[in-house]
Design a protein around this motif. Structure first.
Motif, PDB file in Angstrom:
ATOM      1  N   LEU A 172       0.841  -1.199   0.000  1.00  0.00           N
ATOM      2  CA  LEU A 172       0.000   0.000   0.000  1.00  0.00           C
ATOM      3  C   LEU A 172       0.874   1.247   0.000  1.00  0.00           C
ATOM      4  O   LEU A 172       1.707   1.429   0.900  1.00  0.00           O
ATOM      5  N   CYS A 173       0.679   2.099  -0.995  1.00  0.00           N
ATOM      6  CA  CYS A 173       1.402   3.365  -1.118  1.00  0.00           C
ATOM      7  C   CYS A 173       0.423   4.486  -0.776  1.00  0.00           C
ATOM      8  O   CYS A 173      -0.428   4.849  -1.597  1.00  0.00           O
ATOM      9  N   GLY A 174       0.518   4.996   0.441  1.00  0.00           N
ATOM     10  CA  GLY A 174      -0.431   5.986   0.912  1.00  0.00           C
ATOM     11  C   GLY A 174      -0.309   7.314   0.192  1.00  0.00           C
ATOM     12  O   GLY A 174       0.603   7.544  -0.610  1.00  0.00           O
ATOM     13  N   ALA A 175      -1.244   8.204   0.473  1.00  0.00           N
ATOM     14  CA  ALA A 175      -1.171   9.571  -0.034  1.00  0.00           C
ATOM     15  C   ALA A 175       0.021  10.272   0.623  1.00  0.00           C
ATOM     16  O   ALA A 175       0.789   9.656   1.366  1.00  0.00           O
ATOM     17  N   TYR A 176       0.158  11.558   0.389  1.00  0.00           N
ATOM     18  CA  TYR A 176       1.336  12.279   0.876  1.00  0.00           C
ATOM     19  C   TYR A 176       0.907  13.401   1.814  1.00  0.00           C
ATOM     20  O   TYR A 176      -0.103  14.073   1.590  1.00  0.00           O
ATOM     21  N   GLY A 177       1.693  13.611   2.877  1.00  0.00           N
ATOM     22  CA  GLY A 177       1.504  14.760   3.749  1.00  0.00           C
ATOM     23  C   GLY A 177       0.162  14.766   4.449  1.00  0.00           C
ATOM     24  O   GLY A 177      -0.278  13.774   5.051  1.00  0.00           O
ATOM     25  N   PHE A 178      -0.538  15.902   4.364  1.00  0.00           N
ATOM     26  CA  PHE A 178      -1.787  16.075   5.093  1.00  0.00           C
ATOM     27  C   PHE A 178      -2.828  15.041   4.687  1.00  0.00           C
ATOM     28  O   PHE A 178      -3.571  14.528   5.527  1.00  0.00           O
TER      29      PHE A 178
ATOM     30  N   VAL B 297       8.915   2.770  -2.898  1.00  0.00           N
ATOM     31  CA  VAL B 297       7.906   1.780  -3.294  1.00  0.00           C
ATOM     32  C   VAL B 297       8.584   0.461  -3.645  1.00  0.00           C
ATOM     33  O   VAL B 297       8.151  -0.612  -3.207  1.00  0.00           O
ATOM     34  N   TRP B 298       9.672   0.529  -4.400  1.00  0.00           N
ATOM     35  CA  TRP B 298      10.347  -0.712  -4.767  1.00  0.00           C
ATOM     36  C   TRP B 298      11.070  -1.346  -3.590  1.00  0.00           C
ATOM     37  O   TRP B 298      11.168  -2.571  -3.502  1.00  0.00           O
ATOM     38  N   ARG B 299      11.545  -0.552  -2.659  1.00  0.00           N
ATOM     39  CA  ARG B 299      12.134  -1.134  -1.449  1.00  0.00           C
ATOM     40  C   ARG B 299      11.066  -1.909  -0.679  1.00  0.00           C
ATOM     41  O   ARG B 299      11.331  -2.983  -0.126  1.00  0.00           O
ATOM     42  N   ALA B 300       9.858  -1.365  -0.655  1.00  0.00           N
ATOM     43  CA  ALA B 300       8.754  -2.045   0.029  1.00  0.00           C
ATOM     44  C   ALA B 300       8.381  -3.339  -0.682  1.00  0.00           C
ATOM     45  O   ALA B 300       8.117  -4.370  -0.036  1.00  0.00           O
ATOM     46  N   VAL B 301       8.365  -3.320  -2.018  1.00  0.00           N
ATOM     47  CA  VAL B 301       8.050  -4.532  -2.775  1.00  0.00           C
ATOM     48  C   VAL B 301       9.093  -5.609  -2.508  1.00  0.00           C
ATOM     49  O   VAL B 301       8.758  -6.777  -2.251  1.00  0.00           O
ATOM     50  N   ARG B 302      10.367  -5.239  -2.561  1.00  0.00           N
ATOM     51  CA  ARG B 302      11.431  -6.216  -2.308  1.00  0.00           C
ATOM     52  C   ARG B 302      11.334  -6.786  -0.899  1.00  0.00           C
ATOM     53  O   ARG B 302      11.522  -7.981  -0.670  1.00  0.00           O
ATOM     54  N   PHE B 303      11.050  -5.916   0.067  1.00  0.00           N
ATOM     55  CA  PHE B 303      10.950  -6.375   1.456  1.00  0.00           C
ATOM     56  C   PHE B 303       9.804  -7.364   1.620  1.00  0.00           C
ATOM     57  O   PHE B 303       9.939  -8.397   2.283  1.00  0.00           O
ATOM     58  N   LEU B 304       8.656  -7.051   0.995  1.00  0.00           N
ATOM     59  CA  LEU B 304       7.508  -7.957   1.122  1.00  0.00           C
ATOM     60  C   LEU B 304       7.805  -9.309   0.484  1.00  0.00           C
ATOM     61  O   LEU B 304       7.473 -10.359   1.049  1.00  0.00           O
TER      62      LEU B 304
ATOM     63  N   ILE C 278       2.627  -9.820  -6.793  1.00  0.00           N
ATOM     64  CA  ILE C 278       2.587  -8.534  -6.088  1.00  0.00           C
ATOM     65  C   ILE C 278       1.494  -7.644  -6.680  1.00  0.00           C
ATOM     66  O   ILE C 278       1.390  -7.485  -7.905  1.00  0.00           O
ATOM     67  N   VAL C 279       0.699  -7.090  -5.774  1.00  0.00           N
ATOM     68  CA  VAL C 279      -0.270  -6.041  -6.120  1.00  0.00           C
ATOM     69  C   VAL C 279       0.190  -4.769  -5.426  1.00  0.00           C
ATOM     70  O   VAL C 279       0.537  -4.798  -4.241  1.00  0.00           O
ATOM     71  N   VAL C 280       0.208  -3.652  -6.148  1.00  0.00           N
ATOM     72  CA  VAL C 280       0.539  -2.364  -5.554  1.00  0.00           C
ATOM     73  C   VAL C 280      -0.699  -1.483  -5.619  1.00  0.00           C
ATOM     74  O   VAL C 280      -1.309  -1.328  -6.690  1.00  0.00           O
ATOM     75  N   VAL C 281      -1.088  -0.926  -4.462  1.00  0.00           N
ATOM     76  CA  VAL C 281      -2.260  -0.056  -4.354  1.00  0.00           C
ATOM     77  C   VAL C 281      -1.781   1.328  -3.936  1.00  0.00           C
ATOM     78  O   VAL C 281      -1.099   1.463  -2.918  1.00  0.00           O
ATOM     79  N   GLY C 282      -2.124   2.350  -4.713  1.00  0.00           N
ATOM     80  CA  GLY C 282      -1.696   3.709  -4.400  1.00  0.00           C
ATOM     81  C   GLY C 282      -2.868   4.654  -4.282  1.00  0.00           C
ATOM     82  O   GLY C 282      -3.870   4.516  -4.993  1.00  0.00           O
ATOM     83  N   LEU C 283      -2.732   5.621  -3.370  1.00  0.00           N
ATOM     84  CA  LEU C 283      -3.769   6.624  -3.139  1.00  0.00           C
ATOM     85  C   LEU C 283      -3.221   8.011  -3.443  1.00  0.00           C
ATOM     86  O   LEU C 283      -2.171   8.392  -2.910  1.00  0.00           O
TER      87      LEU C 283
ATOM     88  N   PHE D   6       3.274   7.663  -7.442  1.00  0.00           N
ATOM     89  CA  PHE D   6       4.536   6.996  -7.106  1.00  0.00           C
ATOM     90  C   PHE D   6       4.479   5.520  -7.502  1.00  0.00           C
ATOM     91  O   PHE D   6       5.446   4.966  -8.043  1.00  0.00           O
ATOM     92  N   ALA D   7       3.354   4.867  -7.236  1.00  0.00           N
ATOM     93  CA  ALA D   7       3.212   3.444  -7.539  1.00  0.00           C
ATOM     94  C   ALA D   7       3.306   3.193  -9.033  1.00  0.00           C
ATOM     95  O   ALA D   7       3.980   2.249  -9.481  1.00  0.00           O
TER      96      ALA D   7
END
Length: 592
Positions: A33-39, A88-95, A104-109, A115-116
């Protein structure tokens, strides 16, 4: 497949300078999961966690994480878009390495969806979900500049000032280099299909769906009606159940049956769970009944030093409004001061409250603070509390009830005792400002010009203020007839604090409604209120309710350092007095 699913408790993890949460499951398809940014991500934090839990319950090992310089991740030298894409790719490799998943599924908001997509363009993933993606950075910046004018407005109704070379939205600051990166973003320039299958949910999907389709991606599209409630405000953010159900359905469609794993699982206990930086070291801590905190320690041990306990403000996650709690905790650690930032139940990464309600001004909110005090007690140094608004309310009651607390810095404390006749949502959602706010606005020439042109709804404002005045009058009558708190009046409780040697500091933004409670219970400042507190009630002009600007945070830091000095002096005096022999022993020794 459902009968075979096993979902374990989420585990805090760190990898390559990033902090995240791994939600284990038995399936062979993992989700990042790639969350939104900041606020926007601060607002979406708890619903985003709900999506993670739903995916894990459906059988997908799922990882959510903080970008560099966001949340609890390490501080980058400079915030750049490329660093977020690389994360994002560091997270994919870690998972992959941690769970052994084969797909792998990548979900971005929002910006995280961008970024995703950029990360997956470099090396395609199996499935990609884009939730209201930022298709062009220039359009996103226009939107954020508009939002910056409405989030964190000053008590007089004006928008907070902006530095010319950066953009601050809800306390989150984007520097010039990051803004330049954003201005250059455009998903229409994608040259490779980021995934074989994609789900695009947004208000407008035609252009991006066509581009993805032209690159060879099988794209499903739809609206995203729950977006506004998801990212608008951390206090009132809500889970878009129907939208998230569609995401989970897409992520699990045709999912392979679980088989032997080549990687480990979070339950193996082999995962690192701490981060370090210049002068600080952090580790996540579970404590109490489902509470989560981050302990931040200096990287050197100089004996018993104070520990600052940061209490959640509003519904903001423990990293704070504008991530300022994380930043302040690490600066304090570099100066030798430890801290502990945590989420009350119902906020951020802590469990829900048993009653399912928000914790703002809860009568039992101090009990979560007491559990946090239990978690950090025994260091030998003083314990200080810091909280704002509803967090200041919980901190004040914990300070009064727990003798282990040596002091507290309370920012914009709205009230000393919550009036049960007040409706919490109505208080927070008040459409019109206070009478004093409008009096201040009428002193400004621009306001008079808008009034003459008929752009200000005078009758609506007058009616709202009249209704509020009538309701307030009845509430005052009921309050006068109701028995007071068993601990006594606020003035009496503060006097008891001073007798036991505890220190308290009150810090307000000019015009904040909480100042009315100070005047009502303690008197005016300068004057009676300062004498009762034992220190000046500090009022800072030109700052918002959350002290979101750098200048406002400098005032918070100065007030906290002043409190630290006072507590250290008082603590040293008590330690010296406790170590001294009784007077009779001194006399006997002299005779001997």
């Amino acid at each position: 497949m459902t009968g075979e699913v096993r979902s374990e408790a989420a585990v805090p993890v760190t990898f390559e300078g990033l902090f995240g949460w791994l939600h284990p499951a038995a399936g062979m398809r993992g989700v990042v999961l790639c969350g939104a940014y900041g606020f926007e991500q601060m607002a979406a934090h708890r619903p985003w966690r709900s999506l993670t839990e739903g995916l894990a319950a459906a059988g997908c090992p799922t990882l959510r994480f903080d970008y560099p310089g966001e949340g609890d991740s390490a501080d980058p030298g400079e915030a750049r878009v490329d660093a977020c894409v690389a994360a994002v790719w560091r997270a994919v490799r870690f998972l992959r390495a941690t769970t052994g998943v084969t797909e792998i599924v990548v979900v971005g908001l929002r910006l995280g969806a961008t970024f995703a997509a950029l990360a997956a363009e470099g090396e395609a993933v199996d499935r990609l979900v884009l939730l209201a993606p930022v298709t062009t950075g220039r359009a996103y910046l226009r939107e954020m500049r508009l939002r910056a004018q409405t989030i964190g407005r000053l008590p007089d109704g004006s928008a907070p000032a902006q530095d010319p070379d950066c953009l601050t939205v809800g306390g989150f600051r984007m520097e010039a280099a990051f803004l330049a990166d954003l201005a250059d973003l455009n998903l229409a320039r994608l040259r490779r299909a980021p995934a074989g299958h994609a789900l695009l949910l947004a208000a407008e999907t035609k252009a991006l769906a066509a581009r993805l389709g032209a690159l060879g991606c099988d794209v499903a599209t739809g609206a995203f009606p729950g977006l506004a409630a998801l990212v608008a405000d951390p206090i009132f953010s809500d889970v878009p159940d129907a939208d998230f159900a569609r995401v989970i359905g897409f992520a699990t469609e045709g999912m392979p049956v679980a088989g032997p794993r080549s990687g480990g699982t979070a339950a193996d206990g082999r995962l690192p769970n701490g981060l370090t930086g210049p002068g600080w070291a952090e580790v996540p801590v579970r404590f109490g009944h489902g509470l989560l905190g981050i302990r931040c320690r200096p990287d050197r041990g100089d004996g018993p030093e104070p520990t600052i306990l940061f209490v959640s403000t509003g519904m903001s996650v423990h990293s704070g409004w504008g991530r300022q709690t994380t930043d302040l905790a690490r600066r304090l650690a570099a100066e030798g001061v430890a801290s502990f930032r945590f989420d009350l139940r119902g906020i951020g990464d802590s469990d829900d409250r048993p009653d399912g309600r928000k914790p703002l001004f809860a009568a039992d909110g101090f009990s979560d603070v007491a559990a946090a005090i239990d978690a950090i007690a025994g260091t030998g140094g003083p314990i200080l509390l810091v909280g704002g608004c509803s967090g200041a309310y919980a901190a004040f009651h914990a300070l009064c009830r727990d003798r282990r607390v040596d002091g507290a810095l309370l920012l914009n404390l709205y009230c000393f005792d919550w009036d049960p006749d007040q409706d919490l949502d109505q208080v927070i959602r008040q459409t019109f400002g206070s009478a004093s706010t409008y009096a201040a606005l009428l002193k400004r020439g621009a306001t008079w010009r808008r009034l003459i042109r008929g752009e200000i709804r005078v009758l609506a404002i007058a009616a709202a203020l009249a209704r509020r005045g009538i309701v307030a009058a009845f509430r005052r009558i009921r309050r006068a007839l109701r028995p007071g708190p068993p601990e006594g009046s606020p003035a009496r409780r503060i006097a008891a604090l001073r007798r036991r040697g505890a220190e308290m500091r009150l810090l307000y933004s000019a015009g904040d409604p909480g100042l009315a409670a100070v005047r009502r219970h303690l008197g005016r400042s300068p004057g009676a209120a300062d004498r009762r507190v034992g220190a000046p009630v500090t009022v800072v002009p030109g700052v918002d309710h959350n002290f979101g600007s750098r200048e406002a945070q400098a005032c918070v830091t100065e007030a906290l350092l002043d409190l630290l000095r006072a507590v250290r002096r008082a603590h040293a005096t008590r330690v010296t007095a406790a170590a001294a022999p009784p007077r009779g022993e001194l006399t006997l020794a002299g005779r001997t």
